[in-house]
Each structure stands twice: as C-alpha cells, then as structure tokens.
Design an enzyme around this catalytic site. Structure first.
Site, PDB file in Angstrom:
ATOM      1  N   PHE A  28       0.844  -1.194   0.000  1.00  0.00           N
ATOM      2  CA  PHE A  28       0.000   0.000   0.000  1.00  0.00           C
ATOM      3  C   PHE A  28       0.883   1.249   0.000  1.00  0.00           C
ATOM      4  CE2 PHE A  28      -2.665  -3.370   1.357  1.00  0.00           C
ATOM      5  CZ  PHE A  28      -3.965  -3.026   0.998  1.00  0.00           C
ATOM      6  N   CYS A  34      -5.903  15.415   1.147  1.00  0.00           N
ATOM      7  CA  CYS A  34      -7.244  15.218   0.589  1.00  0.00           C
ATOM      8  C   CYS A  34      -8.063  16.461   0.910  1.00  0.00           C
ATOM      9  CB  CYS A  34      -7.927  13.985   1.167  1.00  0.00           C
ATOM     10  SG  CYS A  34      -9.592  13.706   0.477  1.00  0.00           S
ATOM     11  N   CYS A  38     -13.957  14.330   4.707  1.00  0.00           N
ATOM     12  CA  CYS A  38     -15.226  13.675   5.084  1.00  0.00           C
ATOM     13  C   CYS A  38     -15.206  13.322   6.576  1.00  0.00           C
ATOM     14  CB  CYS A  38     -15.432  12.412   4.265  1.00  0.00           C
ATOM     15  SG  CYS A  38     -15.524  12.709   2.486  1.00  0.00           S
ATOM     16  N   CYS A  41     -14.140   9.675   7.551  1.00  0.00           N
ATOM     17  CA  CYS A  41     -12.881   9.160   6.994  1.00  0.00           C
ATOM     18  C   CYS A  41     -12.070   8.447   8.073  1.00  0.00           C
ATOM     19  CB  CYS A  41     -12.067  10.293   6.387  1.00  0.00           C
ATOM     20  SG  CYS A  41     -10.506   9.731   5.660  1.00  0.00           S
ATOM     21  N   ASP A  42     -11.542   7.256   7.737  1.00  0.00           N
ATOM     22  CA  ASP A  42     -10.748   6.514   8.717  1.00  0.00           C
ATOM     23  C   ASP A  42      -9.247   6.671   8.471  1.00  0.00           C
ATOM     24  OD1 ASP A  42     -10.599   4.982   6.438  1.00  0.00           O
ATOM     25  OD2 ASP A  42     -11.449   3.170   7.321  1.00  0.00           O
ATOM     26  N   THR A  43      -8.874   7.590   7.578  1.00  0.00           N
ATOM     27  CA  THR A  43      -7.441   7.869   7.355  1.00  0.00           C
ATOM     28  C   THR A  43      -7.164   9.370   7.422  1.00  0.00           C
ATOM     29  OG1 THR A  43      -7.773   7.822   4.959  1.00  0.00           O
ATOM     30  CG2 THR A  43      -6.998   5.791   5.995  1.00  0.00           C
ATOM     31  N   GLU A  99      -7.233   3.458  -5.445  1.00  0.00           N
ATOM     32  CA  GLU A  99      -8.416   3.771  -4.644  1.00  0.00           C
ATOM     33  C   GLU A  99      -8.558   5.280  -4.620  1.00  0.00           C
ATOM     34  OE1 GLU A  99      -7.957   1.869  -0.845  1.00  0.00           O
ATOM     35  OE2 GLU A  99      -8.259  -0.137  -1.698  1.00  0.00           O
ATOM     36  N   HIS A 191     -10.157  -6.141   7.506  1.00  0.00           N
ATOM     37  CA  HIS A 191      -8.906  -5.850   8.219  1.00  0.00           C
ATOM     38  C   HIS A 191      -9.184  -5.296   9.611  1.00  0.00           C
ATOM     39  CE1 HIS A 191     -10.114  -2.329   5.937  1.00  0.00           C
ATOM     40  NE2 HIS A 191      -9.360  -1.559   6.676  1.00  0.00           N
TER      41      HIS A 191
END
Length: 197
Positions: A28, A34, A38, A41-43, A99, A191
């Site tokens: 990855f 970004c 949002c 968002c989990d990142t 992605e 995951h």
C-alpha cells in the site's frame, strides 16, 4: 526538468481488507492530502502528514517486499501527480490498483484496477472508468443518491456497498439495499474485524 516526487504518508505491506480483492496481499502506497475532509474518513491522519518521495526512494522501498501488486490510496492520490506515479510503477513491473474518491478525472490508462468511492463530488467520467464503485453507506446516507450510482453498472463496473465503520445498523441497511438490488455486492472492512492493517 525536475524529477517527479510525491508526498507520501506511508508505505506498508499487508492484505487488502475490503472490496473485490479482499484477502489479496499488496503493498500500500498511501499518499498524503485530501481536500474532501469527510467526517467518517478513517485515514484522517494522512490529510497533512507526509514526506516527499522521488521514484528512486519509492522503488527502493517497494523492493523490500515480495509482492508485485501495489494499491495507491490516500488521502486522495489524484490530487498529486498520479500519472507520473503510475508510469513509474508500471515501468518497475507492478500491477497497479487505485483507490480514489473520483473527484478528479484522472488519467488511469496505466492502472490495472480502479476503485472509485464517491463522496461529496464525483466526476461522471471517473465513474465510467471504474472497475468497482464502492459506496460507503451509513444512517445519514441519501439512499436515492446511493441508488443513482446503479446506472453506472455494466459488464466492466460493479457496485459494492460498504457499511460505514462496520456498524451493525449500517450492515443491516446494506443487506436491505442489496436484497433490493442483487447485482451489487457487500464490502466489509475485514482488516478491522481481523485486527490487521
């Protein structure tokens, strides 16, 4: 002419935990930045934090792993010089998965698999380029908005519904929607369930 570089948040070797390629080992490449921001968002940690990497540094890192599939993710990868990154990865012999939120109509001609996960705004052209349209579904989702993406389904493009944060009420909502539209598929974040990154 300056060599291209990208603001990279992290590079790590793991297993794809969601979507069509769940269970597939991949390296990855998480790019920083970004503009969507949002709330679910989990990142979010990738919004600002990152270091400049050039092609040589990236290739040196990728060679540490026995895998020839890379997932370019973010943040939002297309807000940087994504075509140059795809060219560098392809020249090094990698299979490329992207992605993206699809907000930018990017050149993905060198990408092997495109997953568009639409958020506040999405380019209709990117929806047409998608192999998978992965829609995050939560209790606040506009269901008519979710269903309008069904129009982009075809022999190439499949719809996946992903319950926000794996919450049971969101899973239940996705199951209800899938039963109404059986051509779509369910994407759980395995995951998180299996506790690996």
């Amino acid at each position: 002419m300056p060599r291209p570089s990208w603001k990279v948040n992290e590079v790590f070797y793991s297993i794809q935990g969601e979507g069509k390629h769940t269970g597939m080992p991949a390296v990855f490449i998480r790019l920083a930045g970004c503009s969507m921001n949002c709330p679910f968002c989990d990142t979010k940690y990738a919004f600002q934090t990152g270091e400049e990497w050039d092609e040589a540094r990236l290739n040196a890192e990728l060679k540490k792993y026995p895998c020839k599939t890379v997932v370019v993710t973010g943040g939002e990868p297309t807000e940087q010089n994504a075509p140059a990154l795809f060219a560098a990865l392809k020249n090094a012999g990698y299979t490329i998965h992207l992605e993206t939120n699809g907000s930018i109509d990017a050149d993905v001609s060198r990408v092997d698999f495109v997953c568009v996960s639409p958020k506040k705004y999405v380019s209709p052209e990117m929806l047409k380029k998608a192999d998978v349209i992965k829609i995050v579904v939560g209790q606040d989702s506009d269901l008519e908005d979710v269903q309008r993406y069904y129009a982009y389904e075809n022999a190439k493009t499949q719809i996946y519904l992903q319950p926000e944060s794996n919450k049971q009420e969101n899973i239940d909502l996705c199951v209800k929607l899938l039963k109404q539209h059986p051509a779509a598929r369910l994407s759980l974040q395995t995951h998180k369930m299996a506790n690996f990154r």
